[in-house]
Structure formats: structure tokens, C-alpha cells
Design a protein around this motif. Sequence first.
Motif, short mmCIF file in Angstrom:
data_model
loop_
_atom_site.label_atom_id
_atom_site.label_comp_id
_atom_site.label_asym_id
_atom_site.label_seq_id
_atom_site.Cartn_x
_atom_site.Cartn_y
_atom_site.Cartn_z
N LEU A 198 43.69 40.89 16.59
CA LEU A 198 43.65 39.34 16.57
C LEU A 198 44.97 38.92 16.92
N VAL A 199 46.07 39.60 16.51
CA VAL A 199 47.43 39.19 17.01
C VAL A 199 47.77 39.50 18.32
N TYR A 200 47.21 40.82 18.68
CA TYR A 200 47.42 41.09 20.10
C TYR A 200 46.81 40.05 21.00
N ALA A 201 45.52 39.59 20.67
CA ALA A 201 44.93 38.66 21.21
C ALA A 201 45.59 37.49 21.61
N MET A 202 46.11 36.80 20.60
CA MET A 202 47.13 35.89 20.75
C MET A 202 48.36 35.87 21.50
N ILE A 203 48.80 37.12 21.36
CA ILE A 203 50.11 37.37 22.39
C ILE A 203 49.56 37.54 23.65
N SER A 204 48.53 38.14 23.92
CA SER A 204 48.02 38.46 25.25
C SER A 204 47.86 37.09 25.93
N PHE A 205 47.07 36.09 25.19
CA PHE A 205 46.78 34.81 25.62
C PHE A 205 48.35 34.04 25.98
N LEU A 206 49.27 34.18 25.18
CA LEU A 206 50.53 33.59 25.33
C LEU A 206 51.03 33.97 26.64
N ALA A 207 50.89 35.33 26.89
CA ALA A 207 51.64 36.10 28.03
C ALA A 207 50.99 35.63 29.25
N VAL A 208 49.69 35.34 29.37
CA VAL A 208 48.97 35.04 30.54
C VAL A 208 49.43 33.56 30.68
N VAL A 209 49.43 32.51 29.68
CA VAL A 209 49.93 31.18 29.84
C VAL A 209 51.49 31.11 30.71
N ASP A 218 43.12 43.01 12.28
CA ASP A 218 44.09 42.21 12.13
C ASP A 218 45.18 42.26 13.50
N VAL A 219 45.34 43.74 13.74
CA VAL A 219 46.26 43.85 14.95
C VAL A 219 45.67 43.41 16.18
N VAL A 248 41.11 48.83 20.58
CA VAL A 248 41.40 48.69 19.08
C VAL A 248 40.25 48.44 18.27
N CYS A 249 39.49 47.46 18.85
CA CYS A 249 38.00 47.17 17.96
C CYS A 249 37.33 48.41 17.87
#
Length: 113
Positions: free
Chosen positions: A70-81, A67-68, A53-54
Motif C-alpha cells: 500500500l505504501v509503495y502504491a502511494m509512492i508510485s502514484f506520486l512519482a507518476v504525478v 502494508d508495504v 509484493v502481493c
Amino acid sequence: MSVEQAYHGLTVAVMAVLAVLSILCLIRCIRGPRISDRVLAVNMIGTLTIVMVCVLVIALGEGYLADVALVYAMISFLAVVVLCKVYTGVYRERRHEEARLSGGQDGGEEMFK
């Protein structure tokens, strides 16, 4: 050959390499063999998607795609957690079941809860 054509060719090559790496990570995610390999592969796929995306942000010049990413990075982090939490719970449950079946003491398992 102009600079724009070279830049476009470089962008296409980078996207192709990232796509191949994503497919290899997907294969690692499916085949395993361990849970940690699968979680790491899912995390890597998320990271490669963010990089793609970058690259598109730079190639297309559309700032909203950052912005997309950044949002995807947060969602990906939560998915791994969440995956780590689920697999840790499965591991603890399996370990508790093995200890119960082998007739071992249950006193040491309280430390993991």
C-alpha cells in the motif's frame, strides 16, 4: 506431487512472469520513443512491483507486506504525478521557445500558464 508443491510451483511461475514483464517495461522505459511511453512504462513497473509484493504476501503469509504494498502504491502514484508535471512543464517550455523563435504571437501561450 502434493498440493503445497503445486502451489509453490505456481507462485514461482507467477513471479517469473511478472519479472519478465517488468524487464520488458524497463526496456520500453529506456527506449521510448515518446515521453508518454516512458511515463506509462514507469507506472506499469510500479504496478507490477505491487503485484509481486502481493504475491509474496500470499506465498509467505506475512501480513505486514500488504502494508508495504500500500505504501509503495502511494509512492508510485506520486512519482507518476511528478513525472507528468515535469514533462508537461518541459513540453510547455519547448512550445513557448519554438513560438518565440518563429516570431509568433505570445498572447495564446498565456492560456497554458
